[in-house]
Design a protein around this motif. Structure first.
Motif, mmCIF file in Angstrom:
data_model
loop_
_atom_site.group_PDB
_atom_site.id
_atom_site.type_symbol
_atom_site.label_atom_id
_atom_site.label_comp_id
_atom_site.label_asym_id
_atom_site.label_seq_id
_atom_site.Cartn_x
_atom_site.Cartn_y
_atom_site.Cartn_z
ATOM 1 N N LEU A 76 0.871 -1.162 0.000
ATOM 2 C CA LEU A 76 0.000 0.000 0.000
ATOM 3 C C LEU A 76 0.909 1.213 0.000
ATOM 4 C CD1 LEU A 76 -2.866 1.191 0.241
ATOM 5 C CD2 LEU A 76 -2.566 1.109 2.728
ATOM 6 N N ASP A 77 0.784 2.044 -1.037
ATOM 7 C CA ASP A 77 1.625 3.232 -1.175
ATOM 8 C C ASP A 77 1.004 4.380 -0.406
ATOM 9 O OD1 ASP A 77 2.491 5.827 -2.351
ATOM 10 O OD2 ASP A 77 3.725 4.524 -3.596
ATOM 11 N N PHE A 78 1.760 4.915 0.546
ATOM 12 C CA PHE A 78 1.300 6.042 1.345
ATOM 13 C C PHE A 78 2.345 7.130 1.241
ATOM 14 C CE2 PHE A 78 -0.082 8.622 4.779
ATOM 15 C CZ PHE A 78 -1.402 8.306 4.989
ATOM 16 N N SER A 79 2.022 8.196 0.516
ATOM 17 C CA SER A 79 2.943 9.331 0.319
ATOM 18 C C SER A 79 4.284 8.896 -0.255
ATOM 19 C CB SER A 79 3.148 10.088 1.633
ATOM 20 O OG SER A 79 1.928 10.623 2.083
ATOM 21 N N GLY A 80 4.238 7.978 -1.192
ATOM 22 C CA GLY A 80 5.459 7.555 -1.877
ATOM 23 C C GLY A 80 6.250 6.477 -1.167
ATOM 24 N N VAL A 81 5.789 6.009 -0.013
ATOM 25 C CA VAL A 81 6.472 4.936 0.711
ATOM 26 C C VAL A 81 5.551 3.722 0.696
ATOM 27 C CG1 VAL A 81 7.440 4.209 2.926
ATOM 28 C CG2 VAL A 81 7.681 6.588 2.170
ATOM 29 N N GLU A 82 6.115 2.566 0.365
ATOM 30 C CA GLU A 82 5.316 1.347 0.286
ATOM 31 C C GLU A 82 5.329 0.605 1.611
ATOM 32 O OE1 GLU A 82 6.877 -0.818 -3.046
ATOM 33 O OE2 GLU A 82 5.670 0.336 -4.460
ATOM 34 N N PHE A 83 4.125 0.216 2.062
ATOM 35 C CA PHE A 83 3.957 -0.527 3.297
ATOM 36 C C PHE A 83 3.351 -1.886 2.969
ATOM 37 C CE2 PHE A 83 4.039 3.832 4.618
ATOM 38 C CZ PHE A 83 4.739 3.806 5.818
ATOM 39 N N PRO A 84 3.847 -2.946 3.592
ATOM 40 C CA PRO A 84 3.265 -4.270 3.341
ATOM 41 C C PRO A 84 1.876 -4.373 3.946
ATOM 42 C CG PRO A 84 4.884 -4.394 5.100
ATOM 43 C CD PRO A 84 4.942 -2.990 4.553
ATOM 44 N N ILE A 85 1.019 -5.137 3.275
ATOM 45 C CA ILE A 85 -0.343 -5.349 3.789
ATOM 46 C C ILE A 85 -0.848 -6.700 3.311
ATOM 47 C CG2 ILE A 85 -1.427 -4.136 1.832
ATOM 48 C CD1 ILE A 85 -3.541 -3.101 3.902
ATOM 49 N N ASP A 86 -1.512 -7.422 4.215
ATOM 50 C CA ASP A 86 -2.184 -8.673 3.882
ATOM 51 C C ASP A 86 -3.671 -8.377 3.809
ATOM 52 O OD1 ASP A 86 0.263 -9.968 3.988
ATOM 53 O OD2 ASP A 86 -0.029 -10.702 6.024
ATOM 54 N N LEU A 87 -4.354 -8.971 2.816
ATOM 55 C CA LEU A 87 -5.753 -8.634 2.556
ATOM 56 C C LEU A 87 -6.626 -9.876 2.479
ATOM 57 C CD1 LEU A 87 -4.874 -6.053 -0.198
ATOM 58 C CD2 LEU A 87 -5.836 -5.491 2.035
ATOM 59 N N ILE A 88 -7.768 -9.803 3.123
ATOM 60 C CA ILE A 88 -8.742 -10.897 3.102
ATOM 61 C C ILE A 88 -9.816 -10.534 2.083
ATOM 62 C CG2 ILE A 88 -10.469 -12.129 4.470
ATOM 63 C CD1 ILE A 88 -8.666 -11.435 6.938
ATOM 64 N N PRO A 89 -10.056 -11.403 1.097
ATOM 65 C CA PRO A 89 -11.050 -11.073 0.066
ATOM 66 C C PRO A 89 -12.487 -11.224 0.564
ATOM 67 C CG PRO A 89 -10.157 -13.257 -0.320
ATOM 68 C CD PRO A 89 -9.409 -12.690 0.854
ATOM 69 N N ILE A 90 -13.308 -10.216 0.224
ATOM 70 C CA ILE A 90 -14.745 -10.276 0.510
ATOM 71 C C ILE A 90 -15.479 -9.668 -0.682
ATOM 72 C CG2 ILE A 90 -14.535 -10.197 3.036
ATOM 73 C CD1 ILE A 90 -15.262 -7.209 2.895
#
Length: 184
Positions: A76-90
């Motif tokens: 997830l890009d926040f202000s040009g910095v990428e952060f890891p994220i795990d996502l559950i599909p719904i």
């Protein structure tokens, strides 16, 4: 808090990049985990994994669903910095991503309700400061070791002391020592 007390949650939505793709993202302090719409994630063509065990999720229309899948290792890009994220599909039509407390807590992110904005995650500020320090240190070293012939180590140390003094005003500001040239 008792079962009778209302739970107060905060939400803010906007467009952010998820694995370089624009996505409508809602940051929701009332969500325990982070979710992604099946429609959006299918566009990315990513492989799915399994949760350690089934999870019961109460969705906004008071339905309860059971989920077992997870997409791991997205950014997830926040202000040009990428952060890891795990996502559950719904199944979700109006939003691409719901970022829940798992991510908000992991990165010490804050939702500003009155301004309807997300504050940059605390790690973002630290990452940006590190980048600034590295750029300043590199420019300092280049200027005095390559661009100005004949500069003595005494002058380098005087300028370095001035820069260190100025950088000290920045939280975490520090400057690495430049390599010392031979004076021969």
């Amino acid at each position: 808090m008792t079962a009778d007390e209302p739970v107060i949650t905060a939400t803010v939505a906007g467009t952010y990049l998820l694995d370089s793709e624009p996505a409508v993202v809602m940051f929701d302090s009332g969500a325990t985990h982070s979710f992604v719409s099946r429609t959006f994630i299918n566009r990315l063509g990513c492989s799915i994994g399994k949760l350690a065990g089934p999870m019961v999720v109460e969705v906004a229309d008071n339905r309860t669903i059971y989920v077992t899948d997870v997409y791991r290792g997205y950014t997830l890009d926040f202000s040009g910095v990428e952060f890891p994220i795990d996502l559950i599909p719904i199944a979700k039509r109006d939003l691409c991503v719901i970022v829940g407390m798992d991510w908000l807590d992991a990165f010490d992110a804050e939702i500003h309700c009155r301004r309807k904005q997300m504050a940059p995650p605390a790690r973002l500020n630290q990452l940006q400061m590190e980048q600034v320090r590295n750029i300043v240190a590199e420019e300092f070293n280049n200027a005095f070791n390559e661009l100005i012939p004949g500069v003595t180590n005494d002058i380098i140390n005087q300028v370095k002391a001035l820069l260190v003094e100025r950088l000290a005003a920045i939280p975490g500001g520090e400057l690495s020592a430049p390599p010392v040239r031979d004076s021969a």
